[in-house]
Design a protein around this motif. Structure first.
Motif, PDB file in Angstrom:
ATOM      1  N   TYR D 283       0.834  -1.205   0.000  1.00 15.76           N
ATOM      2  CA  TYR D 283       0.000   0.000   0.000  1.00 15.76           C
ATOM      3  C   TYR D 283       0.870   1.257   0.000  1.00 15.76           C
ATOM      4  CZ  TYR D 283      -4.677  -1.950   0.299  1.00 15.76           C
ATOM      5  OH  TYR D 283      -5.855  -2.562  -0.003  1.00 15.76           O
ATOM      6  N   GLN D 284       2.015   1.166   0.671  1.00 16.04           N
ATOM      7  CA  GLN D 284       2.936   2.304   0.649  1.00 16.04           C
ATOM      8  C   GLN D 284       3.457   2.547  -0.753  1.00 16.04           C
ATOM      9  OE1 GLN D 284       5.713   1.339   3.703  1.00 16.04           O
ATOM     10  NE2 GLN D 284       4.570   2.496   5.248  1.00 16.04           N
ATOM     11  N   VAL D 285       3.857   1.450  -1.403  1.00 17.73           N
ATOM     12  CA  VAL D 285       4.389   1.581  -2.762  1.00 17.73           C
ATOM     13  C   VAL D 285       3.321   2.161  -3.671  1.00 17.73           C
ATOM     14  CG1 VAL D 285       5.347   0.326  -4.728  1.00 17.73           C
ATOM     15  CG2 VAL D 285       5.934  -0.351  -2.417  1.00 17.73           C
ATOM     16  N   ALA D 286       2.075   1.726  -3.454  1.00 21.64           N
ATOM     17  CA  ALA D 286       0.996   2.223  -4.295  1.00 21.64           C
ATOM     18  C   ALA D 286       0.638   3.668  -3.941  1.00 21.64           C
ATOM     19  CB  ALA D 286      -0.223   1.321  -4.142  1.00 21.64           C
ATOM     20  N   GLY D 287       1.294   4.189  -2.895  1.00 23.18           N
ATOM     21  CA  GLY D 287       1.015   5.571  -2.519  1.00 23.18           C
ATOM     22  C   GLY D 287      -0.272   5.735  -1.733  1.00 23.18           C
ATOM     23  N   ARG D 288      -0.741   4.663  -1.100  1.00 22.04           N
ATOM     24  CA  ARG D 288      -1.989   4.800  -0.345  1.00 22.04           C
ATOM     25  C   ARG D 288      -1.847   4.234   1.070  1.00 22.04           C
ATOM     26  NH1 ARG D 288      -6.900   3.041  -2.062  1.00 22.04           N
ATOM     27  NH2 ARG D 288      -7.569   4.959  -1.060  1.00 22.04           N
ATOM     28  N   PRO D 289      -0.780   4.630   1.784  1.00 18.73           N
ATOM     29  CA  PRO D 289      -0.554   4.047   3.112  1.00 18.73           C
ATOM     30  C   PRO D 289      -1.755   4.243   4.043  1.00 18.73           C
ATOM     31  CG  PRO D 289       0.804   5.987   2.806  1.00 18.73           C
ATOM     32  CD  PRO D 289       0.209   5.679   1.480  1.00 18.73           C
ATOM     33  N   ASP D 290      -2.513   5.316   3.838  1.00 18.00           N
ATOM     34  CA  ASP D 290      -3.638   5.607   4.726  1.00 18.00           C
ATOM     35  C   ASP D 290      -4.757   4.580   4.576  1.00 18.00           C
ATOM     36  OD1 ASP D 290      -3.399   6.929   2.151  1.00 18.00           O
ATOM     37  OD2 ASP D 290      -5.515   7.461   2.468  1.00 18.00           O
ATOM     38  N   ALA D 291      -4.823   3.936   3.382  1.00 15.23           N
ATOM     39  CA  ALA D 291      -5.915   2.999   3.136  1.00 15.23           C
ATOM     40  C   ALA D 291      -5.656   1.658   3.807  1.00 15.23           C
ATOM     41  CB  ALA D 291      -6.112   2.788   1.639  1.00 15.23           C
ATOM     42  N   TYR D 292      -4.416   1.464   4.281  1.00 13.01           N
ATOM     43  CA  TYR D 292      -4.091   0.165   4.880  1.00 13.01           C
ATOM     44  C   TYR D 292      -4.654   0.074   6.304  1.00 13.01           C
ATOM     45  CZ  TYR D 292      -1.563  -3.393   7.364  1.00 13.01           C
ATOM     46  OH  TYR D 292      -1.274  -4.484   8.151  1.00 13.01           O
ATOM     47  N   SER D 293      -5.079  -1.141   6.640  1.00 19.10           N
ATOM     48  CA  SER D 293      -5.491  -1.372   8.024  1.00 19.10           C
ATOM     49  C   SER D 293      -5.098  -2.794   8.413  1.00 19.10           C
ATOM     50  CB  SER D 293      -7.000  -1.174   8.157  1.00 19.10           C
ATOM     51  OG  SER D 293      -7.528  -2.169   8.999  1.00 19.10           O
ATOM     52  N   ASP D 294      -4.715  -2.958   9.681  1.00 17.35           N
ATOM     53  CA  ASP D 294      -4.342  -4.287  10.166  1.00 17.35           C
ATOM     54  C   ASP D 294      -5.499  -5.273  10.073  1.00 17.35           C
ATOM     55  OD1 ASP D 294      -1.724  -3.963  10.642  1.00 17.35           O
ATOM     56  OD2 ASP D 294      -1.847  -3.870  12.827  1.00 17.35           O
ATOM     57  N   ASP D 295      -6.722  -4.756  10.025  1.00 17.18           N
ATOM     58  CA  ASP D 295      -7.889  -5.634  10.007  1.00 17.18           C
ATOM     59  C   ASP D 295      -8.006  -6.452   8.722  1.00 17.18           C
ATOM     60  OD1 ASP D 295      -8.497  -4.722  12.461  1.00 17.18           O
ATOM     61  OD2 ASP D 295      -9.942  -3.222  11.775  1.00 17.18           O
ATOM     62  N   MET D 296      -7.226  -6.073   7.717  1.00 15.57           N
ATOM     63  CA  MET D 296      -7.278  -6.830   6.463  1.00 15.57           C
ATOM     64  C   MET D 296      -6.861  -8.277   6.684  1.00 15.57           C
ATOM     65  SD  MET D 296      -5.531  -4.048   3.992  1.00 15.57           S
ATOM     66  CE  MET D 296      -6.437  -2.632   3.395  1.00 15.57           C
ATOM     67  N   VAL D 297      -5.941  -8.455   7.628  1.00 12.31           N
ATOM     68  CA  VAL D 297      -5.445  -9.802   7.899  1.00 12.31           C
ATOM     69  C   VAL D 297      -5.884 -10.194   9.301  1.00 12.31           C
ATOM     70  CG1 VAL D 297      -3.420 -11.285   7.931  1.00 12.31           C
ATOM     71  CG2 VAL D 297      -3.410  -9.210   6.562  1.00 12.31           C
ATOM     72  N   SER D 298      -6.471 -11.381   9.436  1.00 10.46           N
ATOM     73  CA  SER D 298      -6.849 -11.792  10.780  1.00 10.46           C
ATOM     74  C   SER D 298      -6.485 -13.247  11.006  1.00 10.46           C
ATOM     75  CB  SER D 298      -8.346 -11.585  10.992  1.00 10.46           C
ATOM     76  OG  SER D 298      -9.055 -12.294  10.007  1.00 10.46           O
ATOM     77  N   TYR D 299      -6.092 -13.510  12.247  1.00  9.34           N
ATOM     78  CA  TYR D 299      -5.744 -14.885  12.625  1.00  9.34           C
ATOM     79  C   TYR D 299      -7.019 -15.608  13.028  1.00  9.34           C
ATOM     80  CZ  TYR D 299      -4.186 -18.660  15.679  1.00  9.34           C
ATOM     81  OH  TYR D 299      -4.002 -19.881  16.282  1.00  9.34           O
ATOM     82  N   VAL D 300      -7.129 -16.882  12.623  1.00 13.35           N
ATOM     83  CA  VAL D 300      -8.319 -17.650  12.995  1.00 13.35           C
ATOM     84  C   VAL D 300      -7.947 -18.723  14.012  1.00 13.35           C
ATOM     85  CG1 VAL D 300     -10.224 -19.036  12.167  1.00 13.35           C
ATOM     86  CG2 VAL D 300      -9.343 -17.206  10.757  1.00 13.35           C
ATOM     87  N   THR D 301      -7.322 -19.783  13.539  1.00 19.23           N
ATOM     88  CA  THR D 301      -6.869 -20.846  14.449  1.00 19.23           C
ATOM     89  C   THR D 301      -5.837 -21.692  13.713  1.00 19.23           C
ATOM     90  OG1 THR D 301      -7.490 -22.905  15.544  1.00 19.23           O
ATOM     91  CG2 THR D 301      -8.914 -22.189  13.766  1.00 19.23           C
ATOM     92  N   ASP D 302      -4.952 -22.317  14.471  1.00 21.30           N
ATOM     93  CA  ASP D 302      -3.944 -23.181  13.859  1.00 21.30           C
ATOM     94  C   ASP D 302      -4.547 -24.482  13.364  1.00 21.30           C
ATOM     95  OD1 ASP D 302      -2.134 -21.259  14.902  1.00 21.30           O
ATOM     96  OD2 ASP D 302      -0.569 -22.796  14.870  1.00 21.30           O
TER      97      ASP D 302
END
Lengths: 320, 224, 270, 438
Positions: D283-302
């Protein structure tokens, strides 16, 4: 010979209403789908699911079994036991544990029944510590009940378990007594009639190795069967291992009983030739019931799919 | 610091582990590093578990749709965590295995995780049927070959395979369906598997090199 | 919740409660904790059916099973990681006191101090939680990626490249006693000379063409294109055959589940 | 004299003395005269000699209950080459009584003494075995060994070996060919990367699944639905997961460009962290660091199927338009792909697990087969130096094909026509491409 019956209806010993009804429902459903396919209509996946559910649960509930025809790879084992002269010595190896037992135990049972019915002599042996208990259980369940006249030491003997994996095979291929001075009950081999004239594995007439891990059937083939003058070896293995055994067929093994299907084929061959076993439990055939019906359903659906596809003018299915 | 250090670490560790294979005194390095990995992964559980809780607690807090189910997750999580960490109901003391039979941990595993696990797994019986129905269609040459190979193997696993082809004489026995199935598994199937494996070997070697040399660094944030 | 769904829920609860009572009654003869045992079996059956209901469509019962599964299993693996990795492998190498506390045999060694590396890296990884110093979490990641690349480089080169090549050194002539002998004994038996030779030809040509299919830097045209075509066919046979071979194992899984339902839960079959 | 013979003679003498004392009257009274004593001695010696002279052919003697087997002979200890000084091999010639026809020998036991200390039992072995690998040694100590033949409860010891101090070597020359192959393949990859960097024009064929990536992301954008990315179920220690993440890096940049939503449930905590870093950077490379959020990736279970249950739930509830399944997959491959198919998503899959490829082929729109998965991120990057590495891989394939042709010819000639020269080549090739040294 029992005349050929495509489906054996023997849950209540005769005409069986639930089986007929369930097969009619499945068959009728298939027919309906065939007609739909001929009109180039696609089937919803949930209908596929319903058929799979029915195809698996009906045989489970009503014990629908299908008559199996032994394939050459199984028939090789059967015919060897069938055609050996009476009183031949057959080694039965129990190289498996309880986890593997549902798949391979039926094979061992079928072969034991066949060999005893043919008046052969059996030598039981196990390279797995967990195999001995299964072996004892098998012997005590089958022999006294079904072959009361057979005597320990004369018609069969159990050598028990010996640690050392394939090293044990390496020794017994030239000398059994060195590894097993006594049988499982502590009787010296010299006092056991079966071992008159048996010095090594080369003196037995056949080995049936049942198992699926290491050491197991593969080691019996490589260390015993392939030894100069070694006896013919047949194997019974779990389905996942079967492809690894195929390359040895037919040069190095008489035949392979692969998974529950192999067991079922052997059982059905046994039933065809020995009516006395008609009342016996045939877990292989029983467990193949759901398998066969499910395979047939899947193959039918593949045909329906292609019918619909071709009649529907080979329409483009893929998006994009 | 932010860019160079990680690239150096990757290069150093990767090269070290490749070289260690050829140096007997370092032969256990690979095993040790695998253990290092496992230990770091346990630390990462804090991040993962924390994230799982955060997601569900947020749902609870905001009363998002289906928030009730998040309660199930959170309660299940803490029950199991407590059962495991404190070895509740374990017949042995602290030194007994956490999965000892009779402990609350193992009972919950046997009666909750195991049935769910095997039922999810059993869904495959249905999906393998729906996938065959949809995918095995003679759309083009490749699809037809796929279909025929699958069909022969399927047929070979039913009594009908033998029934249909038992008339074929023994001198042509490879054409009997069960034998044909065995032959397909042993020959063309083996060839295909090998070609795939050799390709994979090369693909992994090449990708590992790109990573070690710092050419491939998307995973670190390729922030040029 | 809508009234209809409440009704469904009530019916399901009542049905399973009845099942629980019946099961407990049945088990009371043999089991000591028959009420608990009956509950566990009934609950396992409920979960089994909840998952199967997903085949029809997504529904609250599946959602319940799914959410329970996620929560319980996540904690399961965390506890296992804690006991088998930290307590069994790390603590005995680093601290005598702690290993005594956990009753694990202390494992002193000259190089044990290296085991501080993963501890430090693990802590650095947790810096990810900090907004300001989050970037430092890239160090342990770089370490892990480097480890994976280094370990797999040799591993795959050996088992997937070298081993598969030497396995393909197959003779194209088997039991060869001249052309005349070959034709006079020609047959298609599975153990016949011709079929065995054919197998090796197929393996040889198949591996070659399969590899050609994977070539990236050459246009797949002409002879090369034909070979790559054959390569795809071989791959398709491989995929079809493996698919067909797997069906049986998958059906067995369903047989196992249905046996649980019919036998252990309902007692319909013996 | 080896201990075997000493023992043997001692045994025989015992027997003879018994006979003498039973039959000779002179033995009953103590000899008063030196000549008488001499006579008795003479008789004893002559009996003994005759007994020894008869002995070897007399196999009946082996059935005597007090018969003892011969010990193993030629016990030799050698340092194991190319190790860290933690293994020595002990070899011996089995006891002459260890014959397949005989049952006298029950097996062997191996004993070791470290630095002149007591001998301790290392292991008991089956009859017929003539070698033991001791891997519990260090270069800091000196060891001696002996091997004993077991017969019932009786053991007969061999002579003690010479002292040995395990040595360590710096380089494992057993792996020389592995090293050479590694260097050739790495060399060609690096060479082509370097050539490409220098501006050489490199052709790379189309990979269908990857050409579809653009369109697949575009479709999700148009439909206003999220993109689901599944990096397999293994952790960061599997190279397929890393391959999945490198592709994620390229894909996420486009997703950022298109301003589409990405949803990435993962089954490992470390993968979660790594995936967040990857997407964030893209997202940084694309020039949109503000659009990134940690919620895009979530852990479920092993847990494998717990994860599958949750992902299936996400699929049917959020209805992603595009699904990427790139990484290491096991049985769940078909569950995920079929559910994805049922919601009408475009699916691009790839794995290096041959057992799962058939299911992706059947249920997904595009499948990256094995090597293509690892080539994907290089291909998607479009950078010459990355593409150069693909050309290097092709050199590896060329080497493999050449080796297989050579091996095939050599083996065919050697087995069908028994030509020694080709047998030599076949043996040589087998050595080069051997994986024996593990």
């Amino acid at each position: 010979m029992i005349p050929f019956e495509p489906i054996r209806l023997f849950a209540f010993g005769g005409f069986n209403v639930p089986i007929v009804i369930s097969l009619l429902i499945i068959g009728g459903g298939m027919l309906w789908l065939l007609i739909r396919s001929l009109k180039a209509k696609e089937v919803d996946r949930r209908i596929v699911f319903v058929f799979i559910f029915a195809a698996v649960s009906a045989p489970l509930l009503f014990e629908i079994t299908f008559d199996e025809t032994a394939t050459p790879i199984v028939k090789g084992v059967f015919e060897k036991i069938e055609n050996m002269p009476e009183r031949s010595r057959i080694v039965i190896a129990f190289d498996f544990d309880p986890a593997m037992a549902p798949e391979v135990q039926p094979m061992a049972n079928a072969v034991i029944r066949h060999a005893l019915a043919k008046n052969h002599r059996l030598i039981f042996i196990s390279l797995w510590a967990t195999g001995q208990a299964l072996m004892d259980k098998t012997i005590s369940e089958i022999i006294p009940a079904e072959f009361p006249q057979k005597q320990d030491g004369i018609d069969y003997v159990s050598l028990g378990y010996k640690a050392g994996n394939e090293g044990v095979l390496n020794v017994i291929v030239s000398n059994v007594k060195k590894m097993f001075p006594t049988d499982v009950n502590g009787v010296p081999l010299t006092d056991i009639a079966i071992f008159n004239g048996v010095r090594s594995m080369k003196d037995v007439d056949m080995v049936m190795a049942v198992g699926g891990g290491k050491p197991g059937p593969k080691e019996w083939v490589l260390f015993v069967g392939d030894a100069p003058g070694g006896p013919p070896v047949a194997v019974g293995v779990a389905a996942v291992v079967a492809p690894q055994m195929y390359p040895y067929y037919p040069k190095q093994v008489l035949g392979i009983l692969g998974g529950i299907k192999g067991a079922a084929e052997y059982e059905s061959e046994l039933l065809h030739n020995y009516p006395r076993f008609a009342e016996q439990d045939t877990p292989g055939l029983r467990m193949m019931g759901p398998q066969t019906l499910a395979h047939v359903v899947i193959m039918a659906f593949i045909i329906f799919g292609n019918l619909a596809f071709f009649i529907g003018g080979r329409h483009k299915e893929k998006r994009l | 610091m932010r860019r160079q250090v990680p690239l150096f670490i990757t290069f150093f560790v990767g090269t070290l582990l490749i070289v260690s294979v050829f140096i007997p005194p370092m032969e256990n390095l690979g095993e040790d590093f695998t253990l290092f990995f496992d230990i770091i992964a346990v630390f990462a559980f804090f991040l993962g578990g924390g994230n799982l809780l955060r997601v569900h607690l947020t749902k609870l807090y905001r009363k998002s749709p289906d928030w009730g189910f998040s309660v199930v997750t959170v309660v299940g999580f803490f029950l199991m965590l407590a059962a495991g960490l404190f070895k509740i109901g374990n017949p042995g003391d602290i030194s007994a295995s956490v999965t000892a039979e009779g402990s609350m941990f193992q009972t919950m595993f046997n009666n909750v995780v195991l049935p769910l696990q095997s039922t999810m797994y059993a869904l495959l019986a249905f999906f393998i049927a729906s996938a065959s129905y949809r995918a095995f269609r003679a759309k083009n040459r490749e699809a037809t070959i796929l279909l025929v190979a699958a069909f022969i193997i399927l047929l070979g696993r039913t009594p009908f395979g033998m029934m249909l082809t038992a008339w074929i004489p023994d001198s042509w026995s490879v054409l009997q369906v069960p034998n044909l199935a065995i032959w397909i598994m042993n020959s063309p199937n083996l060839a295909g598997q090998r070609a795939i494996l050799i390709g994979i070997g090369l693909g992994v070697v090449s990708m590992s090199l790109r990573i070690i040399l710092g050419i491939e660094r998307t995973y670190l944030g390729d922030d040029r | 919740m809508k009234r209809s769904s409440l009704l469904v829920l009530a019916v399901v609860v009542i049905l399973f409660a009845i099942s629980w009572i019946l099961k407990a009654n049945q088990l009371s003869a043999t089991e000591e904790n028959y009420i608990l045992e009956a509950f566990l079996i009934t609950f396992a059956a409920f979960l089994t059916l909840s998952v199967l209901s997903f085949l029809y469509k997504d529904n609250p019962f599946y959602k319940f099973a799914e959410h329970l599964f996620v929560g319980v299993s996540a904690a399961f693996w965390m506890c296992l990681g804690f006991w088998s990795t930290l307590v069994k492998n790390l603590i005995p190498r680093l601290s005598e006191g702690l290993s005594e506390f956990f009753n694990e045999p202390y494992m002193p060694g000259d190089y044990n101090f290296f085991f501080w590396i993963p501890v430090i890296l693990g802590i650095l990884l947790l810096m990810r939680l900090s907004k300001e110093h989050g970037w430092i979490a890239r160090w342990p990641l770089a370490f892990i990626v480097g480890t994976t690349a280094g370990l797999n480089f040799v591993r795959y080169l050996r088992s997937d490249f070298i081993e598969q090549i030497s396995a393909t050194f197959v003779p194209l002539l088997i039991e060869w006693q001249g052309v005349g002998h070959f034709f006079s004994n020609f047959n298609l038996a599975i153990d016949g000379q011709f079929v065995m030779m054919l197998s090796n030809w197929v393996i040889f040509v198949g591996v070659m063409c399969g590899l050609i299919y994977f070539f990236f830097s050459k246009e797949h045209t002409g002879v090369f294109g034909t070979a790559s075509r054959v390569g795809i066919w071989i791959l398709m046979i491989t995929f079809g055959a493996s698919f067909g071979y797997t069906v049986m194992g998958r059906i067995s899984l369903l047989v196992g589940r249905l046996t649980f339902l019919f036998k252990d839960w309902l007692g319909l079959i013996s | 004299m080896p201990p075997a013979i000493v023992n043997f003679i001692a045994g025989q003498v015992g027997v003879q003395q018994l006979v003498v004392s039973g039959t000779s009257t002179t033995a009953q009274t103590p000899p008063s005269h030196p000549r008488a004593a001499f006579l008795v001695l003479l008789i004893i010696i002559s009996f003994t000699i005759s007994a020894i002279a008869q002995e070897p052919a007399d196999t009946a003697a082996f059935d005597l209950p007090d018969e003892r087997p011969a010990p193993p002979t030629s016990v030799v200890v050698t340092d194991f080459k190319y190790d860290a000084g933690n293994r020595v091999d002990i070899t011996w010639v089995p006891s002459i009584d260890d014959q397949p026809e005989l049952t006298l020998v029950d097996g062997y036991t191996v004993y070791r003494s470290a630095n002149g200390g007591d001998y301790k039992l290392l292991d008991s072995l089956l009859p017929g075995i003539s070698m033991y690998e001791d891997e519990e040694v260090t270069p800091d100590s000196v060891y001696t060994y002996y091997v004993a033949t077991m017969s019932g409860k009786d053991t007969v010891q061999s002579v003690v070996t010479q002292e040995i101090r395990p040595e360590w070597e710096l380089v494992n020359f057993d792996l020389a060919w592995l090293f050479v192959i590694a260097v050739i393949i790495s060399g060609s990859i690096v060479w082509f990367i370097w050539r490409a960097r220098a501006g050489a024009d490199l052709f790379v064929r189309k990979i269908a699944g990857l050409d579809a990536v653009d369109e697949a992301i575009g479709r999700a954008t148009e439909m206003g639905r999220p993109i689901l990315f599944i990096p397999g179920i293994l952790d960061m220690d599997d190279v397929q997961t890393i391959a999945g993440l490198t592709i994620l890096g390229r894909v996420a940049k486009q997703i950022a460009d298109y301003d589409t939503r990405i949803r990435m449930p993962v089954s490992r905590s470390l993968v979660m962290t790594a995936a967040r870093e990857t997407i964030k950077a893209s997202y940084q490379v694309a020039g949109r660091p503000d659009a990134y959020s940690d919620d895009m990736v979530s852990y479920v279970t092993d847990e494998q199927f717990g994860y599958v249950a949750a992902v299936d739930g996400i699929m049917v509830r959020e209805k992603p338009a595009t699904i990427f399944l790139l990484g290491a997959f096991f049985a769940e491959s078909l569950i995920l792909a079929e559910t994805g198919n049922s919601i009408g998503a475009i699916q691009i899959a790839g794995t290096a697990r041959p057992a799962q490829l058939p299911f992706f082929i059947a249920a997904c729109d595009f499948t990256l087969i094995g090597e293509e998965l690892f080539a994907a991120s290089a291909y998607l990057s479009g950078e010459p130096k990355q593409l150069g590495s693909l050309k290097g891989q092709d050199v590896g394939k060329g080497i493999a094909m050449l080796a297989i042709i050579l091996g095939m010819v050599a083996v065919t000639m050697a087995t069908a026509f028994e030509i020694d020269f080709f047998q030599m080549i076949a043996d040589g090739l087998n050595q080069v491409f051997s994986t024996k040294a593990e």
